[in-house]
Design an enzyme around this catalytic site. Structure first.
Site, mmCIF file in Angstrom:
data_model
loop_
_atom_site.group_PDB
_atom_site.id
_atom_site.type_symbol
_atom_site.label_atom_id
_atom_site.label_comp_id
_atom_site.label_asym_id
_atom_site.label_seq_id
_atom_site.Cartn_x
_atom_site.Cartn_y
_atom_site.Cartn_z
ATOM 1 N N CYS A 141 17.759 -4.554 0.415
ATOM 2 C CA CYS A 141 18.466 -5.724 0.944
ATOM 3 C C CYS A 141 19.888 -5.809 0.389
ATOM 4 O O CYS A 141 20.847 -6.019 1.143
ATOM 5 C CB CYS A 141 17.686 -7.000 0.640
ATOM 6 S SG CYS A 141 17.135 -7.162 -1.075
ATOM 7 N N HIS A 195 22.711 -0.188 -7.628
ATOM 8 C CA HIS A 195 23.206 -0.447 -6.276
ATOM 9 C C HIS A 195 24.335 0.510 -5.888
ATOM 10 O O HIS A 195 24.418 0.938 -4.732
ATOM 11 C CB HIS A 195 23.678 -1.896 -6.165
ATOM 12 C CG HIS A 195 22.638 -2.882 -6.595
ATOM 13 N ND1 HIS A 195 22.561 -3.342 -7.901
ATOM 14 C CD2 HIS A 195 21.613 -3.460 -5.925
ATOM 15 C CE1 HIS A 195 21.540 -4.175 -8.002
ATOM 16 N NE2 HIS A 195 20.947 -4.267 -6.826
ATOM 17 N N HIS A 221 20.604 -13.591 -2.360
ATOM 18 C CA HIS A 221 21.496 -12.940 -3.311
ATOM 19 C C HIS A 221 22.931 -13.385 -2.990
ATOM 20 O O HIS A 221 23.235 -13.778 -1.862
ATOM 21 C CB HIS A 221 21.445 -11.417 -3.178
ATOM 22 C CG HIS A 221 20.076 -10.818 -3.256
ATOM 23 N ND1 HIS A 221 19.242 -10.985 -4.341
ATOM 24 C CD2 HIS A 221 19.400 -10.014 -2.395
ATOM 25 C CE1 HIS A 221 18.115 -10.315 -4.137
ATOM 26 N NE2 HIS A 221 18.185 -9.727 -2.961
#
Length: 343
Positions: A141, A195, A221
Site C-alpha cells: 500500500c 519502502h 498512512h
C-alpha cells in the site's frame, strides 16, 4: 465474452475487497474464496453468496460451524485461470509451489518478497512489463502510494532524487491486537526504510531514501516527499498533471476545511463510498510547494483499499486481455475511482 475465472486465496482486508471488485468486472468471474478459519469473514462471504474453500483438514471444522464449503483450496485452484493470493505476508511463497504444480498464474501482494514474482507491479508505472507474466507481485500500500506520485511526475519531468518520510498507521481498524496505542515508533530506526528498496523494484535506478514511523492511528498512512527534478517545475504544472491523473485526488484543505486523514475518511463516508474506501492517493493540495526544481508534498494512503484496483489490472496484464489504458479505464469505471478533487 469468455470471462476469466479468478480465485481468491485469503479473504481478509485485501482479499474481500478484491473479491467484491472482481464481481464488478465484465470480463471476470469470481469462482470462489479461500479461508483457513471459520470466523465472521467466512460467514459474511457465505452471506454474499461466495463459494468458500478451505484446507482439507479444516473442511469439517467449517461445516461444524455452519459454513458450507465447496471444496478444498486445491479444488479452487484447479478450477481457476488465475489466483489472487491475499494470504498473510510470507504465506504466498509457500502456495506458489501449488500454483506451479497446477500450472496456474497468480498475483501476490506486497507482503511477499519481490523474488516471489516475475515482476513487481504498479499499474500507472509498469503495466506493460507485467504483460503475459505468470507471477506478479502488487507492491505494498505504501509503495503503491509513492509510485503513483513519482511515476506521474517522472513522466512529466525526470526525477533526479527523492527523500521521503512514511508515517504508517499502527493497525487496520479491525486489528484489535496490534499497536502501539500510546507511542510513535521508529519503523525502523535505521535508514533507509524498506519502502525505498520496494520502489526500486518498479521505478529502477532512481535515487531514493525513505524513513518510516508508526503512529497510533488506524485510518490511513501519511507520506511526505521531497523530490528533485531535472528541470524547473511550477506548482501550476504539478496541479495540472496530478489533477488529470487517474487514481490521484487532490484535497484543497482551505476550501474543504479539512486537513487530516480523519476528515478524508469522513468525506468518504459522507459520499457513501462502499466500506468508506479511498483507493485513490489523496494529495493535500496546499502542501504542494515548488522552488525551482524542488518539489514538496504530502498525501494520504488508505491502506485497506489502495491496492485493490492494482490487483484487477494485474490480472488483465498477466493474461494480456487489455492494454494499460483500457484496463485502467475499465477498472476505474467499475470501481468508481476518480481523478481531480476528492470534494
Amino acid at each position: 465474452m469468455v470471462k476469466v475465472k479468478v480465485a481468491i486465496n485469503g479473504y481478509g482486508t485485501i482479499g474481500k475487497r478484491v473479491a467484491d471488485a472482481i464481481r464488478l468486472q465484465p470480463d471476470m468471474e469470481l469462482i470462489g474464496v479461500a479461508k483457513t478459519s471459520p470466523n465472521y469473514e467466512a460467514f459474511t462471504a457465505m452471506r454474499k453468496g461466495y463459494k468458500l474453500y478451505t484446507t482439507k483438514e479444516n473442511i469439517q471444522k467449517f461445516q461444524n460451524s455452519g459454513i458450507n464449503v465447496a471444496g478444498s483450496i486445491e479444488d479452487m485452484i484447479k478450477d481457476s485461470d488465475i489466483i489472487i493470493d491475499a494470504t498473510p505476508g510470507g504465506v504466498g511463497a509457500n502456495y506458489k509451489k501449488i500454483y506451479q504444480e497446477y500450472g496456474k498464474k497468480a498475483i501476490f501482494q506486497g507482503g511477499e518478497k519481490s523474488d516471489v514474482a516475475d515482476v513487481s507491479f504498479s499499474a500507472l508505472c509498469n503495466y506493460n512489463d507485467a504483460i503475459n507474466k505468470n507471477y506478479i507481485r502488487v507492491v505494498s500500500c505504501n509503495t503503491t502510494g509513492i509510485l503513483r506520485v513519482l511515476c506521474t511526475i517522472n513522466n512529466f519531468d525526470k526525477i533526479e532524487k527523492v527523500r521521503g518520510t512514511i508515517v504508517r498507521r499502527a493497525a487496520d481498524p479491525k486489528e484489535v491486537k496490534k499497536g502501539p496505542i500510546n507511542s510513535i515508533v521508529a519503523d525502523p530506526a535505521r535508514i533507509p526504510s524498506h519502502h525505498a528498496k520496494d520502489v526500486l523494484t518498479v521505478l529502477k535506478g532512481i535515487d531514493i531514501i525513505t524513513s518510516a514511523l508508526v503512529a497510533p492511528t488506524t485510518l490511513m498512512h501519511l507520506h511526505t516527499l521531497f523530490i528533485t527534478t531535472r528541470n524547473k517545475v511550477s506548482k501550476e504544472d504539478l496541479l495540472n498533471i496530478l489533477s488529470n491523473t487517474p487514481r490521484i485526488l487532490l484535497l484543497n484543505t482551505e476550501k474543504a476545511d479539512a486537513e487530516s486523514t480523519a476528515e478524508i475518511m469522513e468525506i468518504a463516508r459522507d459520499l457513501g463510498r462502499y466500506r468508506n474506501d479511498v483507493p485513490e492517493t489523496v494529495i493535500f493540495e496546499d502542501s504542494i510547494y515548488t522552488n525551482g526544481n524542488e518539489i514538496f508534498l504530502m498525501y494520504g494512503v488508505h491502506q485497506e483499499s489502495i491496492v485493490v484496483p492494482e490487483n484487477i489490472d494485474a490480472i488483465r496484464a498477466s493474461l494480456n486481455i487489455m492494454s494499460r489504458d483500457e484496463s485502467i479505464r475499465l477498472t476505474n469505471e467499475t470501481l468508481k475511482i476518480g481523478k481531480g478533487y476528492l470534494i
